[in-house]
Design an enzyme around this catalytic site. Structure first.
Site, PDB file in Angstrom:
ATOM      1  N   GLU A  20       0.794  -1.239   0.000  1.00 51.17           N
ATOM      2  CA  GLU A  20       0.000   0.000   0.000  1.00 51.17           C
ATOM      3  C   GLU A  20       0.824   1.287   0.000  1.00 51.17           C
ATOM      4  OE1 GLU A  20      -3.154   0.053   2.806  1.00 51.17           O
ATOM      5  OE2 GLU A  20      -3.990  -1.795   2.043  1.00 51.17           O
ATOM      6  N   GLU A  32      -5.750  -8.371   0.863  1.00 51.00           N
ATOM      7  CA  GLU A  32      -6.398  -7.965   2.120  1.00 51.00           C
ATOM      8  C   GLU A  32      -7.869  -7.655   1.878  1.00 51.00           C
ATOM      9  OE1 GLU A  32      -4.705  -4.738   4.329  1.00 51.00           O
ATOM     10  OE2 GLU A  32      -2.666  -5.440   3.959  1.00 51.00           O
TER      11      GLU A  32
HETATM   12  C1  GCO Z   1      -3.887  -1.406   5.398  1.00 50.13           C
HETATM   13  C2  GCO Z   1      -2.827  -2.183   5.958  1.00 50.13           C
HETATM   14  C3  GCO Z   1      -3.200  -3.026   7.152  1.00 50.13           C
HETATM   15  C4  GCO Z   1      -4.367  -2.504   7.991  1.00 50.13           C
HETATM   16  C5  GCO Z   1      -5.690  -3.066   7.497  1.00 50.13           C
HETATM   17  C6  GCO Z   1      -6.853  -2.501   8.298  1.00 50.13           C
HETATM   18  O1  GCO Z   1      -4.472  -1.886   4.428  1.00 50.13           O
HETATM   19  O2  GCO Z   1      -4.088  -0.301   5.887  1.00 50.13           O
HETATM   20  O3  GCO Z   1      -2.280  -3.049   4.974  1.00 50.13           O
HETATM   21  O4  GCO Z   1      -2.012  -2.991   7.874  1.00 50.13           O
HETATM   22  O5  GCO Z   1      -4.219  -2.914   9.323  1.00 50.13           O
HETATM   23  O6  GCO Z   1      -5.905  -2.701   6.181  1.00 50.13           O
HETATM   24  O7  GCO Z   1      -6.862  -1.112   8.197  1.00 50.13           O
END
Ligand code: GCO
Length: 456
Positions: free
Chosen positions: A163, A355
Site C-alpha cells: 500500500e 487484504e
Molecule cells: C492497510 C494495511 C493493514 C491494515 C488493514 C486494516 O491496508 O491499511 O495493509 O495494515 O491494518 O488494512 O486497516
C-alpha cells in the site's frame, strides 16, 4: 460441480489470511532488533511494542492456522529485525526467527506469502532521508536480496511493497501515521517514485537470487468507486474514477499500478500533478516495470458515484442504518466485483485479494465464545461478489482475509479488532471467533458453503 454452477471457486484457489510484522510480532527490542519509525510513534509505545506477541507465540499461532484450514499465510518481515541499521550487518537472531516461522508454516501445510515492506522502515534509514533519498532504492534491494537468499529455498511467493498510497499519504503528507511528517505533495510523489523504483529493483533481486521459480507481486490499496445504480452512465463514471487520478490525493490505483505493469505513469496523472510530478530518468521505468506475476489488491470498501443532472456525484455517507464496521467503514461487497473486474480488464494480470476484512466490536460472551455474525455475513457477501467476477472471467487466484489475529491497527492501537481470532491483549489468550469456524468450512468446501443453507 463447476465454478459456474455453484459457489465453487476454481481448483487451486488459495484461501489465506494476512498480518504484518509490526502489527503482531511485539518483541521490538529483543535479540538485536532496532527501532522502526513506528516504535516510538503514537499508541505504538504501548500497544505496538507487545501487539500479539507473535514473535514468541508464532508456533501456536501457525498451529491454529492449520486447525482452521488456512492454505496460506501472508506475513511481513520486519526490516529492522533482520537489518537493525537498515543496511550493513544482518542480525542472525532476526533471520533465524523468520527461518523458524517459515519452517512452522511448511510443517503445518500453510504456504508462506512474504511481504517485504509493510511500513516498518528502520529508524536509522529514516534519519538518512528514508524514501525521500534515492539511496532507499539500493537499501531496499539489498534487504530484499538478503531475505531471498535466506528464505527462497522454502518461500516462493513474494510481495514487495504494501500500500504505497497509504503509508506515503498518512506517514508523510497528513502525518497521522509514522513518522508523522508533513511534506509537500511534490516531495511525497518523489518519494513514491523511489518506492516504485525500490519495488522494481527488489523484483530483479528476487529473480536473480531465488533458489526456485518465484511468484512475485505487490499489494497496492485498491481504491474502488461503485456505480450507485447499474445504469450505463453510472457504471462508466465509477470505472473512470476507479481507473483515474485525482489531483487532490494519492488514493488512486493507476498512478501506482501503471508504472509497475505498463511501464509509465498515466497521462492523466502527469497532467493533473503537473509540476508536482516526480523527476525521473527514462531508464527508471525499465526498473519499475520489471515483470511481476500478480497484482495484489487490498480492498475493503468503496464510495458510490452517479451522474445526476449531468454531474458526477459521490456518496460519502451511506443512509443511516447502512451496515458499517466498527471503524465506520461502509460494508460495500460490490467492491470485490467491480475492483477486480476493472483492474483485470486494464492489466490482464492475475490478481490476489491480499487484504479484505472488517473491524468489529468483538468480545468474549458469557459462555466464553466470540460470536461475530457480522463478519460471517461480511464474508458471505464479499466472497459472493468475488465469485461473480471470477465467473465473469477475471483471473483471481486467492483471497487473504485481513486478519488472522486481532492486532495493532496503527494509529488506533489495538482497539480495532479485524481478526478471525480474538486476542486478549492482557493475557495474549487466543479465542477463535465464530467467523474462524465459518471460514474453515468455506475453505474446506472451496467456497461452496458461502450461500448454502447450512450457513443462512
Ligand atoms: C492497510 C494495511 C493493514 C491494515 C488493514 C486494516 O491496508 O491499511 O495493509 O495494515 O491494518 O488494512 O486497516
Amino acid at each position: 460441480m463447476t465454478v459456474e454452477e455453484g459457489f465453487i471457486f476454481p481448483d487451486g484457489f488459495v484461501w489465506g489470511a494476512a498480518t504484518s510484522a509490526f502489527q503482531i510480532e511485539g518483541a521490538v527490542d529483543v535479540e538485536g532488533r532496532k527501532p522502526s519509525i513506528w516504535d516510538t510513534f503514537g499508541p505504538a509505545r504501548t500497544d505496538g511494542n507487545i501487539a500479539c506477541d507473535h514473535y514468541r507465540r508464532f508456533e501456536s499461532d501457525v498451529t491454529l492456522m492449520e486447525q482452521f484450514g488456512l492454505q496460506a499465510y501472508r506475513f511481513s518481515v520486519a526490516w529492522p529485525r533482520v537489518l537493525p541499521d537498515g543496511v550493513g550487518k544482518a542480525n542472525d537472531s532476526g533471520l533465524e526467527f523468520y527461518d523458524r516461522l517459515v519452517d512452522a508454516c511448511l510443517e503445518h501445510h500453510v504456504e508462506p506469502f512474504v511481504t517485504l515492506y509493510h511500513w516498518d522502515l528502520p529508524l536509522a534509514l529514516h534519519k538518512r532521508g528514508g524514501w525521500f533519498s534515492r539511496d532507499s532504492v539500493g537499501w531496499f534491494a539489498d534487504y530484499a536480496e538478503l531475505m531471498v537468499r535466506r528464505l527462497s529455498d522454502r518461500v516462493k511467493n513474494w510481495i514487495t511493497i504494501n500500500e504505497p498510497q497509504v503509508f506515503l499519504s498518512h506517514g508523510y503528507l497528513t502525518g497521522d501515521h509514522a513518522p508523522g511528517a508533513n511534506h509537500s505533495f511534490g516531495e511525497v510523489l518523489q518519494a513514491g517514485h523511489h518506492v516504485l523504483l525500490a519495488h522494481g529493483e527488489a523484483v530483479r533481486r528476487i529473480r536473480e537470487f531465488s533458489k526456485q521459480p518465484a511468484n512475485v507481486g505487490f499489494a497496492p490499496a485498491g481504491c474502488i468507486n461503485l456505480p450507485r445504480t447499474l445504469n450505463r452512465a453510472n457504471v462508466e463514471i465509477a470505472r473512470e474514477r476507479t481507473t483515474g487520478v485525482s489531483e487532490k490525493h494519492l488514493f488512486n490505483n493507476v498512478w501506482w499500478m501503471d508504472p509497475v505493469i505498463r511501464g509509465s505513469y498515466p497521462e492523466e496523472g502527469l497532467r493533473k500533478y503537473g509540476k508536482n510530478a516526480p523527476l525521473h530518468l527514462d531508464s527508471d521505468f525499465e526498473i519499475i516495470s520489471e515483470p511481476i506475476d500478480f497484482l495484489g489488491l487490498n480492498i475493503y470498501y468503496g464510495h458510490e458515484v452517479a451522474i445526476e443532472k449531468g454531474e458526477a456525484t459521490e456518496t460519502r455517507d451511506q443512509p443511516n442504518g447502512h451496515p458499517r464496521t466498527s471503524f465506520g467503514w461502509p460494508v460495500t461487497p460490490e467492491v470485490l466485483y467491480w475492483g477486480p473486474s476493472w483492474l483485470y480488464d486494464r492489466y490482464n494480470m492475475p490478481i490476489y485479494i491480499t487484504e479484505n476484512g472488517m473491524s468489529n466490536t468483538d468480545w468474549l460472551n458469557i459462555e466464553g465464545r466470540v460470536d461475530d455474525p457480522q463478519r460471517i455475513d461480511f464474508l458471505k457477501r464479499y466472497l459472493a461478489e468475488l465469485h461473480k467476477v471470477i465467473t465473469d472471467g477475471a483471473d483471481v487466484r486467492g483471497y487473504f482475509h485481513w486478519s488472522f489475529l486481532d492486532n495493532f491497527e496503527w494509529d488506533k492501537g489495538c482497539r480495532q479488532r479485524f481478526g478471525l481470532v480474538h486476542v486478549n491483549f492482557e493475557t495474549q489468550e487466543r479465542t477463535p471467533k465464530s467467523s474462524a469456524y465459518w471460514y474453515r468450512d468455506c475453505i474446506e468446501s472451496n467456497g461452496y458453503t458461502i450461500l448454502s443453507e447450512a450457513h443462512r
